[in-house]
Design a protein around this motif. Structure first.
Motif, PDB file in Angstrom:
ATOM      1  N   ASN A 176       0.790  -1.234   0.000  1.00  0.00           N
ATOM      2  CA  ASN A 176       0.000   0.000   0.000  1.00  0.00           C
ATOM      3  C   ASN A 176       0.825   1.289   0.000  1.00  0.00           C
ATOM      4  OD1 ASN A 176       0.976   0.089   2.648  1.00  0.00           O
ATOM      5  ND2 ASN A 176      -0.950  -0.693   3.508  1.00  0.00           N
ATOM      6  N   ARG A 177       2.164   1.188   0.053  1.00  0.00           N
ATOM      7  CA  ARG A 177       2.987   2.389   0.128  1.00  0.00           C
ATOM      8  C   ARG A 177       3.823   2.553  -1.140  1.00  0.00           C
ATOM      9  NH1 ARG A 177       4.389  -0.161   4.680  1.00  0.00           N
ATOM     10  NH2 ARG A 177       6.624  -0.115   4.163  1.00  0.00           N
ATOM     11  N   VAL A 178       4.029   3.802  -1.513  1.00  0.00           N
ATOM     12  CA  VAL A 178       4.842   4.117  -2.696  1.00  0.00           C
ATOM     13  C   VAL A 178       6.316   3.934  -2.357  1.00  0.00           C
ATOM     14  CG1 VAL A 178       5.568   5.976  -4.228  1.00  0.00           C
ATOM     15  CG2 VAL A 178       3.144   5.701  -3.688  1.00  0.00           C
ATOM     16  N   PRO A 179       7.038   3.041  -3.044  1.00  0.00           N
ATOM     17  CA  PRO A 179       8.466   2.843  -2.784  1.00  0.00           C
ATOM     18  C   PRO A 179       9.299   3.951  -3.413  1.00  0.00           C
ATOM     19  CG  PRO A 179       7.769   1.430  -4.573  1.00  0.00           C
ATOM     20  CD  PRO A 179       6.532   2.135  -4.091  1.00  0.00           C
ATOM     21  N   PRO A 180      10.576   4.050  -3.060  1.00  0.00           N
ATOM     22  CA  PRO A 180      11.429   5.129  -3.598  1.00  0.00           C
ATOM     23  C   PRO A 180      11.481   5.162  -5.125  1.00  0.00           C
ATOM     24  CG  PRO A 180      12.506   4.089  -1.723  1.00  0.00           C
ATOM     25  CD  PRO A 180      11.275   3.270  -2.014  1.00  0.00           C
ATOM     26  N   GLY A 212      -1.910  -5.496  -7.970  1.00  0.00           N
ATOM     27  CA  GLY A 212      -1.247  -6.789  -8.038  1.00  0.00           C
ATOM     28  C   GLY A 212      -1.809  -7.733  -6.992  1.00  0.00           C
ATOM     29  N   PRO A 213      -1.486  -9.027  -7.101  1.00  0.00           N
ATOM     30  CA  PRO A 213      -2.027 -10.015  -6.161  1.00  0.00           C
ATOM     31  C   PRO A 213      -1.597  -9.794  -4.715  1.00  0.00           C
ATOM     32  CG  PRO A 213      -0.289 -10.963  -7.538  1.00  0.00           C
ATOM     33  CD  PRO A 213      -0.615  -9.624  -8.107  1.00  0.00           C
ATOM     34  N   ASP A 214      -0.458  -9.107  -4.514  1.00  0.00           N
ATOM     35  CA  ASP A 214       0.031  -8.857  -3.153  1.00  0.00           C
ATOM     36  C   ASP A 214      -0.149  -7.410  -2.720  1.00  0.00           C
ATOM     37  OD1 ASP A 214       1.782  -7.864  -4.992  1.00  0.00           O
ATOM     38  OD2 ASP A 214       3.603  -8.486  -3.914  1.00  0.00           O
ATOM     39  N   GLU A 215      -1.055  -6.694  -3.391  1.00  0.00           N
ATOM     40  CA  GLU A 215      -1.270  -5.286  -3.081  1.00  0.00           C
ATOM     41  C   GLU A 215      -2.671  -5.059  -2.513  1.00  0.00           C
ATOM     42  OE1 GLU A 215       1.773  -3.330  -6.391  1.00  0.00           O
ATOM     43  OE2 GLU A 215      -0.349  -3.562  -6.902  1.00  0.00           O
ATOM     44  N   ASP A 216      -2.775  -4.117  -1.577  1.00  0.00           N
ATOM     45  CA  ASP A 216      -4.043  -3.832  -0.917  1.00  0.00           C
ATOM     46  C   ASP A 216      -4.945  -2.915  -1.733  1.00  0.00           C
ATOM     47  OD1 ASP A 216      -3.056  -5.319   1.227  1.00  0.00           O
ATOM     48  OD2 ASP A 216      -2.187  -3.543   2.182  1.00  0.00           O
ATOM     49  N   LEU A 217      -4.372  -2.202  -2.685  1.00  0.00           N
ATOM     50  CA  LEU A 217      -5.136  -1.271  -3.515  1.00  0.00           C
ATOM     51  C   LEU A 217      -4.403  -1.104  -4.836  1.00  0.00           C
ATOM     52  CD1 LEU A 217      -4.539   2.386  -2.291  1.00  0.00           C
ATOM     53  CD2 LEU A 217      -3.039   0.493  -1.727  1.00  0.00           C
ATOM     54  N   ALA A 220      -2.406   2.899  -8.989  1.00  0.00           N
ATOM     55  CA  ALA A 220      -2.832   4.235  -9.412  1.00  0.00           C
ATOM     56  C   ALA A 220      -3.404   5.032  -8.245  1.00  0.00           C
ATOM     57  CB  ALA A 220      -3.865   4.128 -10.533  1.00  0.00           C
ATOM     58  N   HIS A 221      -4.094   4.370  -7.319  1.00  0.00           N
ATOM     59  CA  HIS A 221      -4.699   5.062  -6.181  1.00  0.00           C
ATOM     60  C   HIS A 221      -3.627   5.535  -5.208  1.00  0.00           C
ATOM     61  CE1 HIS A 221      -9.032   3.465  -6.781  1.00  0.00           C
ATOM     62  NE2 HIS A 221      -8.326   3.271  -7.890  1.00  0.00           N
ATOM     63  N   ALA A 222      -2.659   4.651  -4.910  1.00  0.00           N
ATOM     64  CA  ALA A 222      -1.568   5.044  -4.018  1.00  0.00           C
ATOM     65  C   ALA A 222      -0.744   6.165  -4.649  1.00  0.00           C
ATOM     66  CB  ALA A 222      -0.679   3.836  -3.713  1.00  0.00           C
ATOM     67  N   MET A 223      -0.562   6.114  -5.958  1.00  0.00           N
ATOM     68  CA  MET A 223       0.191   7.156  -6.664  1.00  0.00           C
ATOM     69  C   MET A 223      -0.543   8.491  -6.592  1.00  0.00           C
ATOM     70  SD  MET A 223       1.144   4.699  -9.884  1.00  0.00           S
ATOM     71  CE  MET A 223       1.871   5.934 -10.972  1.00  0.00           C
ATOM     72  N   ARG A 242      -6.383  -0.351 -14.200  1.00  0.00           N
ATOM     73  CA  ARG A 242      -6.633  -1.710 -14.690  1.00  0.00           C
ATOM     74  C   ARG A 242      -5.371  -2.439 -15.146  1.00  0.00           C
ATOM     75  NH1 ARG A 242     -10.347  -1.556 -19.572  1.00  0.00           N
ATOM     76  NH2 ARG A 242      -9.266   0.404 -20.039  1.00  0.00           N
ATOM     77  N   SER A 243      -4.302  -1.715 -15.426  1.00  0.00           N
ATOM     78  CA  SER A 243      -3.154  -2.297 -16.124  1.00  0.00           C
ATOM     79  C   SER A 243      -2.293  -3.168 -15.214  1.00  0.00           C
ATOM     80  CB  SER A 243      -2.305  -1.177 -16.725  1.00  0.00           C
ATOM     81  OG  SER A 243      -1.917  -0.259 -15.722  1.00  0.00           O
ATOM     82  N   ARG A 244      -1.644  -4.136 -15.849  1.00  0.00           N
ATOM     83  CA  ARG A 244      -0.709  -5.017 -15.153  1.00  0.00           C
ATOM     84  C   ARG A 244       0.689  -4.996 -15.790  1.00  0.00           C
ATOM     85  NH1 ARG A 244      -3.179  -9.031 -12.038  1.00  0.00           N
ATOM     86  NH2 ARG A 244      -5.101  -8.204 -11.153  1.00  0.00           N
TER      87      ARG A 244
END
Length: 335
Positions: A176-180, A212-217, A220-223, A242-244
Motif C-alpha cells: 500500500n505504500r509508494v516505494p522510492p 497486483g495479487p500482493d497489493e491492498d489497492l 494508481a490510487h496510491a500514486m 486496470r493495467s498489469r
C-alpha cells in the motif's frame, strides 16, 4: 573523388538517415543503428585523414584503440560482477537480479574458454565455439546500438506543450505504500506537470497501475494519494487502475486521454533505464507522446538496462531467431 572523403560521405549518409528518421519519429530503434554506423565511419575517416598526414601517428592511434578494446571489455566484466554482487545484497536473489553478474562472468570467461577450446583441438568443439562467438558478436552489436540510442533518447527534451502527464506504475511497498523507485517517477511527473502549467498550459496527471495479487489497492490510487500529498490538486489527477504491464499502462492510459481530449499530446514518465523500451511500446500503441525518465539508483541501472535489452530482443524474437539461425548455418557450412 578524393578517397579520403569516402568514409566521411558514408558517415554523412548514415547521419542524414538518422536525422530524417529521428525527426519523423524519435521512438524508433533503427535510429540507434543509423547513429552507430555514422559514428563508426566518422572514426574511420578520422583514421584515414591522420594516416594521410603521418602513417606512424595513424598506427599509434589504431594500436591505442585496439588495445583499449580488450581493456575496456575486461574492466566492464569486473564492473558487472561487482555490480551483480551489490544487486544480490540489496535486491535479493531473484533471477532478474542475476543479469549483471551473469554478463560479467561471461565476459571474463570468454578468453579462457576460447583458449581451452583451442588447446583441446577437437574440431566439433571448435566449430561450436566459433558459432557461439558469432552469436555473441551479433548480440553485442545489438546491445551497443541499443545502449547508444537509449542514452541519446533519454537526454533529448521536448519543449512542446502537453495535455497529459502519464506516470507508469510500479509495485507498492508492503502492498500500500509508494516505494522510492515509484516516488522518483511521481516526482518527475510532478515536475513535468508544474513545467506545463508554468508555460501557460493546463495539463492533467494520469497515474497508471492496477492492483497486483500482493497489493491492498491499485497502484494508481496510491500514486494519486502521493501526488495529492505533494501539492497536486485532486481534480488534476486521473486514475488508470486496470493495467498489469507496461503495454497495458500505455493502452489504457491512451483510452482515458482520448476520451477526455481528442488530438491530445502527452509525456510518459518512467525510470531512466526503462525510457527507450517504453518509447518503443508507446509508438506501437500509437500513444501521441514522448517518454522521459526519472533517476534510478546507480547500482540498479546496469542490471535493469540489460533486462530492458533482453525484453526488446524477446519482443522482436522472430526476426532475431531468423538472423541467429542464418549465423549458425553460415558458420557451420564455412568449416
Amino acid at each position: 573523388m578524393n578517397p579520403l572523403l569516402i568514409p566521411y560521405l558514408v558517415a554523412a549518409g548514415f547521419f542524414l538517415l538518422f536525422l530524417v528518421s529521428f525527426l519523423r519519429d524519435r521512438r524508433k530503434l533503427r535510429n540507434g543503428f543509423y547513429l552507430f554506423f555514422a559514428l563508426v565511419f566518422l572514426a574511420v575517416g578520422v583514421l584515414f585523414t591522420v594516416a594521410a598526414v603521418s602513417e606512424d601517428a595513424a598506427a599509434i592511434l589504431l594500436f591505442s584503440v585496439l588495445a583499449l578494446i580488450p581493456l575496456t571489455v575486461l574492466a566492464l566484466g569486473v564492473f558487472l560482477i561487482c555490480n551483480g554482487v551489490t544487486m544480490l545484497r540489496r535486491e535479493g536473489r531473484r533471477p532478474a537480479n542475476l543479469l549483471s553478474l551473469a554478463a560479467g562472468l561471461g565476459i571474463i570467461a570468454f578468453v579462457p574458454v576460447n583458449l581451452i577450446v583451442e588447446q583441446i583441438g577437437w574440431k566439433p568443439l571448435e566449430v561450436f565455439a566459433m558459432t557461439v562467438n558469432a552469436l555473441l558478436f551479433y548480440v553485442s552489436f545489438l546491445f551497443v546500438c541499443f545502449l547508444l540510442y537509449a542514452i541519446v533518447y533519454g537526454r533529448i527534451r521536448s519543449r512542446a506543450g502537453v495535455d497529459f502527464v502519464v506516470v507508469l506504475g510500479a509495485g507498492l511497498l508492503g502492498g500500500n505504500r509508494v516505494p522510492p523507485l515509484l516516488a522518483g517517477r511521481l516526482d518527475r511527473g510532478r515536475l513535468a506537470f508544474d513545467a506545463g502549467r508554468a508555460r501557460g498550459g493546463d495539463p492533467v496527471l494520469v497515474t497508471s497501475g492496477g492492483q497486483g495479487p500482493d497489493e491492498d489497492l491499485p497502484e494508481a490510487h496510491a500514486m494519486a494519494d502521493y501526488l495529492a500529498g505533494h501539492g497536486v490538486p485532486r481534480d488534476r489527477i486521473l486514475l488508470e487502475d486496470r493495467s498489469r504491464t507496461t503495454w497495458e499502462n500505455l493502452v489504457y492510459s491512451k483510452e482515458i486521454m482520448a476520451e477526455h481530449r481528442a488530438g491530445y499530446r502527452c509525456v510518459v514518465v518512467t525510470n531512466n533505464y526503462h525510457v527507450l523500451r517504453a518509447a518503443l511500446l508507446a509508438r506501437k500503441a500509437k500513444v501521441n507522446g514522448q517518454v522521459i525518465g526519472s533517476r534510478t539508483a546507480g547500482y540498479f541501472w546496469p542490471s535493469a538496462t540489460i533486462r530492458e535489452f533482453v525484453a526488446v530482443l524477446v519482443e522482436h524474437r522472430v526476426f532475431h531467431l531468423v538472423v541467429c539461425g542464418l549465423i549458425v548455418l553460415s558458420t557451420v557450412l564455412s568449416q
